[in-house]
Design an enzyme around this catalytic site. Sequence first.
Site, PDB file in Angstrom:
ATOM      1  N   ASP A   1      20.265  62.931 -45.070  1.00  0.00           N
ATOM      2  CA  ASP A   1      19.017  62.880 -44.313  1.00  0.00           C
ATOM      3  C   ASP A   1      18.587  61.426 -44.204  1.00  0.00           C
ATOM      4  O   ASP A   1      18.022  60.857 -45.130  1.00  0.00           O
ATOM      5  CB  ASP A   1      17.963  63.719 -45.041  1.00  0.00           C
ATOM      6  CG  ASP A   1      16.688  63.856 -44.234  1.00  0.00           C
ATOM      7  OD1 ASP A   1      16.656  63.387 -43.085  1.00  0.00           O
ATOM      8  OD2 ASP A   1      15.728  64.443 -44.766  1.00  0.00           O
ATOM      9  N   SER A   2      18.905  60.804 -43.061  1.00  0.00           N
ATOM     10  CA  SER A   2      18.517  59.399 -42.891  1.00  0.00           C
ATOM     11  C   SER A   2      17.736  59.190 -41.597  1.00  0.00           C
ATOM     12  O   SER A   2      17.194  58.104 -41.391  1.00  0.00           O
ATOM     13  CB  SER A   2      19.752  58.491 -42.948  1.00  0.00           C
ATOM     14  OG  SER A   2      20.753  58.955 -42.071  1.00  0.00           O
ATOM     15  N   LYS A   3      17.687  60.199 -40.750  1.00  0.00           N
ATOM     16  CA  LYS A   3      16.884  60.157 -39.512  1.00  0.00           C
ATOM     17  C   LYS A   3      17.057  58.860 -38.748  1.00  0.00           C
ATOM     18  O   LYS A   3      16.099  58.234 -38.321  1.00  0.00           O
ATOM     19  CB  LYS A   3      15.408  60.410 -39.825  1.00  0.00           C
ATOM     20  CG  LYS A   3      15.161  61.761 -40.463  1.00  0.00           C
ATOM     21  CD  LYS A   3      13.696  62.052 -40.631  1.00  0.00           C
ATOM     22  CE  LYS A   3      13.423  63.376 -41.307  1.00  0.00           C
ATOM     23  NZ  LYS A   3      13.884  63.456 -42.709  1.00  0.00           N
ATOM     24  N   ARG A   4      18.324  58.467 -38.550  1.00  0.00           N
ATOM     25  CA  ARG A   4      18.619  57.235 -37.807  1.00  0.00           C
ATOM     26  C   ARG A   4      18.579  57.492 -36.313  1.00  0.00           C
ATOM     27  O   ARG A   4      18.333  58.614 -35.867  1.00  0.00           O
ATOM     28  CB  ARG A   4      19.994  56.722 -38.210  1.00  0.00           C
ATOM     29  CG  ARG A   4      20.194  56.485 -39.693  1.00  0.00           C
ATOM     30  CD  ARG A   4      19.282  55.448 -40.249  1.00  0.00           C
ATOM     31  NE  ARG A   4      19.788  54.889 -41.501  1.00  0.00           N
ATOM     32  CZ  ARG A   4      19.098  54.094 -42.286  1.00  0.00           C
ATOM     33  NH1 ARG A   4      17.862  53.774 -41.984  1.00  0.00           N
ATOM     34  NH2 ARG A   4      19.642  53.622 -43.392  1.00  0.00           N
TER      35      ARG A   4
ATOM     36  N   THR B   1      21.052  63.588 -40.221  1.00  0.00           N
ATOM     37  CA  THR B   1      19.891  63.854 -39.355  1.00  0.00           C
ATOM     38  C   THR B   1      19.664  62.617 -38.485  1.00  0.00           C
ATOM     39  O   THR B   1      19.820  61.480 -38.956  1.00  0.00           O
ATOM     40  CB  THR B   1      18.619  64.126 -40.184  1.00  0.00           C
ATOM     41  OG1 THR B   1      18.393  63.026 -41.076  1.00  0.00           O
ATOM     42  CG2 THR B   1      18.745  65.408 -40.984  1.00  0.00           C
TER      43      THR B   1
END
Length: 308
Positions: free
Chosen positions: A112-115, A139
């Site tokens: 989960d790094s939402k890059r 993510t």
Amino acid sequence: MNNYRDTLRESAVRAGSLLCVGIDPVMDWLGYGREEPQLGGPSPEEVILEHLQDFLDVVDHSGLLPGAYKPNLGYFHALDRPRQGEYQGSRTLAKILDLLQERQRGIPVILDSKRGDIARSSENYASEAFQVWGAQAVTVSPWMGDDSVTPFFMEGRGVYALARTSNPGAARFQNLPVVTSRGETPLFREVVRVVQEWSRTFPGVGIVVGATALEELGEIVAYLASAPVPLLIPGVGKQGGSAEATLEVLRSVGYPLELVRVNASRGILFPWVPAEAPRGRRERRDALAEAYRSMHQALALRDGEALQ
Ligand SMILES: O=C(O)c1cc(=O)[nH]c(=O)n1[C@@H]1O[C@H](COP(=O)(O)O)[C@@H](O)[C@H]1O
């Protein structure tokens, strides 16, 4: 390499549950202050790894595998002190990923790094997730457009684009009506439509939708039911979303549940939050066992559901 949908399917059958265990460690939640570790006391790395080992023992003892794991990168980077040459957080994550690979091979890890950035930069973020950390999925935030997401489309990997998130402020932008060539629609619905389009050429792409937004979840799964994509649904447990209500929405449209993972982080690894952690290791382990078993059960597949 397995395609990501096969990975999801096979792990759902092995787990018999949609539970995704979020790994978001905070020293406070284990009874240690946020300040720098005391001289001579245990390091964050030791404390967190011991807790994770205890959790994996709980999993072994229960005989129930989870359907996925989701470490959130920010929690680990917050424990690094790179200006002092210290990388405890990164080292802890690396060791946790090794443990998962050794002890629970085949259970997907979603980083989960939402890059999401201009294409050239997204390529680096894709390397960070898949080559550096060796995650099976990641993510991403899709707001910079197609070219910010497609660099993550790599064979065998999964990519979850944020569509309707679980946080209280989510509706502010994501529910805004936007005018498209097909008429007016909330922004999150346009993201869902585009992800479904991407999934025709890259089946590993899916969306994130919060369990706290049941109405939007209902709209999304009804829209996707004819050509489903992988779903990551966070927000059950400590954010107030209900596992049962989430499953009911999915079942009501016959969504293929093997493509779905429902995440709980604090609710599994820190079930006592916001109260203080029990002092004894044994009590903490008992609390983990109870939380894991009941959430695994609440998200259990019925006979034949993962074999459609
Ligand atoms: O992408 C995510 O995983 C995510 C999206 C979202 O809409 N809401 C959300 O809570 N998350 C993440 O899911 C986890 C939820 O943690 P708990 O509230 O402790 O279960 C955190 O790592 C969040 O960053």
